[in-house]
Design a protein around this motif. Structure first.
Motif, PDB file in Angstrom:
ATOM      1  N   TYR A  20      -9.474   2.686 -11.866  1.00 35.42           N
ATOM      2  CA  TYR A  20      -8.057   2.772 -12.216  1.00 35.42           C
ATOM      3  C   TYR A  20      -7.188   2.879 -10.952  1.00 35.42           C
ATOM      4  N   GLU A  72      -3.637   2.842 -19.735  1.00 40.16           N
ATOM      5  CA  GLU A  72      -2.188   2.987 -19.967  1.00 40.16           C
ATOM      6  C   GLU A  72      -1.746   4.430 -19.732  1.00 40.16           C
ATOM      7  N   PRO A 113      -7.583   6.315 -21.272  1.00 43.35           N
ATOM      8  CA  PRO A 113      -7.241   4.889 -21.254  1.00 43.35           C
ATOM      9  C   PRO A 113      -6.364   4.567 -20.043  1.00 43.35           C
TER      10      PRO A 113
END
Length: 228
Positions: free
Chosen positions: A22, A106, A104
C-alpha cells in the motif's frame, strides 16, 4: 513537502507485506523500515530519520501502546489491529488514525491523506527560533541563521555566521528540535543547514560561509537524496 518517511511494525508477516504494498502505491509516502520486532523498531527510530509509524497494537514482545509510551510524542502513528476496543486508548497518543484489519486500500489511502494534512499543518506552524543556555545566559537563535551544529563530547557547538554557542546538550536531542525540512545529519558529529550548503564534493560539504564539514559514509546517500 518531502515524502513522509514510514515505518511498519507488525508481528504478522502478511500484514507487513500488505502495508508495504500500500505504501508503495502512495506517491507522498516512503517506506524506510519494516519489522516484526518492535524492539528493532525502537532501535531504528533512535538512529534514523522517520516520521510516521504504522503500528500494530497486539504484539507479544511489546504492545503498541507501550511502544508509544516509550517514544512519547517524538513520532506520529497510524494504529492497526483486529480489535476495535483499543482505539480510544490509542488516541491518547499522537495517533493520526486507526485501521481495523483486514485493511482495504481505500481505507488506507484515507489515512495516508490524513497524515499528509497533519504533517503539512505542522510545517506551517513551525517555529522560527528557539532559546539556548550558553555561558550562563539565555540566547535566542533563529533556525535560518544556523550554519551547522557540532558535537563536542558532552556539549554541542551551534555555529552561526560570526558567533558560536557552546551548549550542554546532545546532537541527537538537537536533531529532534531542529526543523527536519531544513536540517540534516551528515556525520556522527555534525548537523548542517541544507540552505547553507554551497557544494558537496567527495567526503565533505562546503557551506556558503566557506566552512567545510565532513560527510560520514553512512550519511552520504541520504544527503545526496535530500539536496536533489
Amino acid at each position: 513537502m518531502e515524502k513522509i518517511k514510514c515505518i511498519v511494525v507488525d508481528d504478522e508477516p502478511l500484514a507487513i507485506s500488505l502495508l508495504e504494498n500500500y505504501i508503495s502505491k502512495v506517491p507522498f509516502l516512503e517506506l524506510v523500515f519494516s519489522t516484526e520486532n518492535p524492539i528493532e523498531a525502537l532501535e531504528y527510530v533512535q538512529k534514523n530519520e522517520s516520521d510516521l509509524i504504522f503500528l500494530d497494537i497486539q504484539m507479544p514482545e511489546l504492545t503498541g501502546i507501550n511502544f508509544m509510551k516509550i517514544l512519547g510524542d517524538k513520532k506520529k502513528y497510524i494504529l492497526t489491529t483486529a480489535y476495535s476496543e483499543y482505539a480510544l486508548e490509542g488516541y491518547e497518543h499522537h495517533v493520526i488514525d486507526y485501521l481495523l484489519k483486514p485493511v482495504p486500500f481505500e481505507r488506507f489511502y484515507k489515512s495516508a491523506l490524513k497524515a499528509q494534512e497533519r504533517f503539512m499543518m505542522s510545517e506551517n506552524k513551525e517555529d522560527t527560533h528557539f532559546f539556548v543556555k550558553s555561558s550562563g545566559q539565555q540566547y535566542r537563535i533563529n533556525f535560518k541563521d544556523i550554519l551547522y551544529v557540532e558535537s563536542i563530547r558532552d556539549y554541542i557547538n551551534i555555529k552561526i555566521a560570526e558567533q558560536e554557542y557552546i551548549v550542554l546538550d546532545t546532537l541527537k536531542s538537537m536533531e529532534q528540535q531542529l526543523p527536519r525540512m531544513s536540517f540534516i545529519r551528515i556525520h556522527k558529529s555534525f548537523i548542517v543547514n541544507l540552505h547553507q550548503i554551497n557544494n558537496v564534493a567527495g567526503k565533505k560539504v562546503t557551506l556558503i560561509s566557506g566552512n567545510e564539514i565532513p560527510v560520514g559514509e553512512s550519511y552520504r546517500m541520504n544527503l545526496l537524496t535530500r539536496i536533489k
